[in-house]
Design an enzyme around this catalytic site. Sequence first.
Site, short mmCIF file in Angstrom:
data_model
loop_
_atom_site.label_atom_id
_atom_site.label_comp_id
_atom_site.label_asym_id
_atom_site.label_seq_id
_atom_site.Cartn_x
_atom_site.Cartn_y
_atom_site.Cartn_z
N ASN A 135 -2.23 -92.58 71.03
CA ASN A 135 -2.08 -91.15 71.27
C ASN A 135 -1.23 -90.58 70.14
O ASN A 135 -0.03 -90.84 70.08
CB ASN A 135 -1.38 -90.94 72.64
CG ASN A 135 -1.02 -89.49 72.90
OD1 ASN A 135 -1.46 -88.59 72.19
ND2 ASN A 135 -0.23 -89.26 73.94
N TRP A 136 -1.90 -89.86 69.24
CA TRP A 136 -1.17 -89.35 68.07
C TRP A 136 -0.27 -88.16 68.41
O TRP A 136 0.51 -87.71 67.57
CB TRP A 136 -2.15 -88.96 66.96
CG TRP A 136 -2.68 -90.14 66.19
CD1 TRP A 136 -2.37 -91.46 66.40
CD2 TRP A 136 -3.61 -90.10 65.09
NE1 TRP A 136 -3.04 -92.23 65.49
CE2 TRP A 136 -3.80 -91.44 64.68
CE3 TRP A 136 -4.28 -89.08 64.42
CZ2 TRP A 136 -4.65 -91.76 63.61
CZ3 TRP A 136 -5.13 -89.41 63.37
CH2 TRP A 136 -5.30 -90.73 62.97
N LYS A 137 -0.43 -87.61 69.62
CA LYS A 137 0.36 -86.41 70.00
C LYS A 137 0.22 -85.35 68.90
O LYS A 137 -0.86 -85.19 68.34
CB LYS A 137 1.80 -86.81 70.30
CG LYS A 137 1.88 -87.93 71.34
CD LYS A 137 3.26 -88.20 71.86
CE LYS A 137 3.19 -89.33 72.88
NZ LYS A 137 4.50 -89.66 73.45
N HIS A 145 -0.71 -86.63 81.06
CA HIS A 145 0.40 -87.25 80.32
C HIS A 145 1.71 -86.63 80.79
O HIS A 145 1.77 -85.43 81.10
CB HIS A 145 0.21 -87.04 78.81
CG HIS A 145 1.17 -87.86 78.00
ND1 HIS A 145 2.48 -87.48 77.82
CD2 HIS A 145 1.02 -89.05 77.38
CE1 HIS A 145 3.09 -88.43 77.10
NE2 HIS A 145 2.22 -89.38 76.82
N GLU A 170 4.15 -85.61 79.27
CA GLU A 170 4.55 -84.43 78.50
C GLU A 170 3.81 -83.19 78.98
O GLU A 170 4.34 -82.08 78.93
CB GLU A 170 4.33 -84.69 76.99
CG GLU A 170 5.37 -85.69 76.46
CD GLU A 170 4.93 -86.51 75.26
OE1 GLU A 170 3.95 -86.15 74.59
OE2 GLU A 170 5.60 -87.54 74.99
N GLU A 173 2.77 -95.03 82.70
CA GLU A 173 3.75 -94.77 81.65
C GLU A 173 5.05 -94.28 82.29
O GLU A 173 5.19 -93.09 82.60
CB GLU A 173 3.23 -93.68 80.71
CG GLU A 173 1.95 -94.04 80.01
CD GLU A 173 1.77 -93.25 78.72
OE1 GLU A 173 1.74 -93.87 77.66
OE2 GLU A 173 1.71 -92.02 78.77
N GLY A 200 8.71 -92.89 74.16
CA GLY A 200 9.37 -92.38 72.96
C GLY A 200 10.86 -92.67 72.92
O GLY A 200 11.58 -92.12 72.10
N SER A 205 6.76 -96.95 74.68
CA SER A 205 7.44 -97.76 73.65
C SER A 205 6.78 -99.12 73.40
O SER A 205 7.46 -100.09 73.12
CB SER A 205 8.92 -97.91 73.98
OG SER A 205 9.57 -96.65 73.97
N GLY A 218 2.06 -94.46 71.63
CA GLY A 218 2.43 -93.24 70.91
C GLY A 218 2.89 -93.59 69.50
O GLY A 218 2.10 -93.82 68.60
N GLY A 219 4.20 -93.67 69.35
CA GLY A 219 4.81 -93.85 68.02
C GLY A 219 4.17 -94.95 67.18
O GLY A 219 3.84 -94.75 66.01
P1 PGA Z 1 5.44 -94.08 72.90
O1 PGA Z 1 4.48 -93.03 73.64
O2 PGA Z 1 4.61 -95.30 72.62
O3 PGA Z 1 5.86 -93.38 71.63
O4 PGA Z 1 6.56 -94.35 73.82
C1 PGA Z 1 3.60 -93.47 74.63
C2 PGA Z 1 2.85 -92.29 75.20
O5 PGA Z 1 3.45 -91.21 75.37
O6 PGA Z 1 1.66 -92.40 75.52
#
Ligand code: PGA
Length: 244
Positions: free
Chosen positions: A12-14, A99, A101, A165, A171, A203, A224-225
């Site tokens: 997920n590149w956000k 998600h 977020e 998650e 993150g 993470s 994500g990251g």
């Molecule tokens: P992260 O993000 O790997 O940077 O913790 C995961 C996500 O939000 O899907």
Amino acid sequence: MTDPIRTLIAANWKMHGDLGWATKPAQFEDLMPAADRAHLDVLICPPAILLTALTSSAEAAHVRLGGQDIHAAVSGAHTGQMSAEMFANAGATYIIVGHSECRAAGDTDADVYAKAEAAARAGLTPIICVGETLDQREAGDALSVVQDQITASVPEISDYVIAYEPVWAIGTGKVATPQDVAEMHDAIRDQVGEGVRLLYGGSVKPANAEALLALENVNGALIGGAGLDMESLAEIAKLAPKHG
Ligand code: PGA
């Protein structure tokens, strides 16, 4: 004995990237050729505006593309929004919905349910995200929070993915222990039944992926990251077990 569930490694590149990132699927293919990953699917969910720039590179690299969120309607007066049909038309096969977020920005379980239904309507596979906050975990409510989210946000559709998650692990560099993840994923498996892919997210990094991906009811990761960089994404994918 049912067939083992194919692993899904999803990035997920956000809100990261630009047109130069259209070469990333090709980079991934160089690092981990498709012949070495017949046992898994690799998915990149870029910002929607980059989707069509990635389609040819992704197709050549046998990397799937997805979106990060949708509006539940097919079309209409919804400034700034995009429908599942638009994502399908642009080459996506998956859509992340719910998600944390997006939930933090206002999405309710009912919204997530409607979005997951909309994804199915357009022939996309929704990746329905669930997860507890740190307060909820510390209060001992993690399991019930997640089970309630699943009850309220998963519609009657045959093809979907659940991503667990924990909000406190996204993150933050704090990853849930394999034991916590196993406990949660076993409970989710009991709730949704066999055949549904269950991803862990929060993470995930090359350093912790092996232990997480080895768990019986973890069928992949939402990243994500570490999914912004093809070297770390490929390292994670290489740690996925080969079943059978
Ligand atoms: P992260 O993000 O790997 O940077 O913790 C995961 C996500 O939000 O899907």
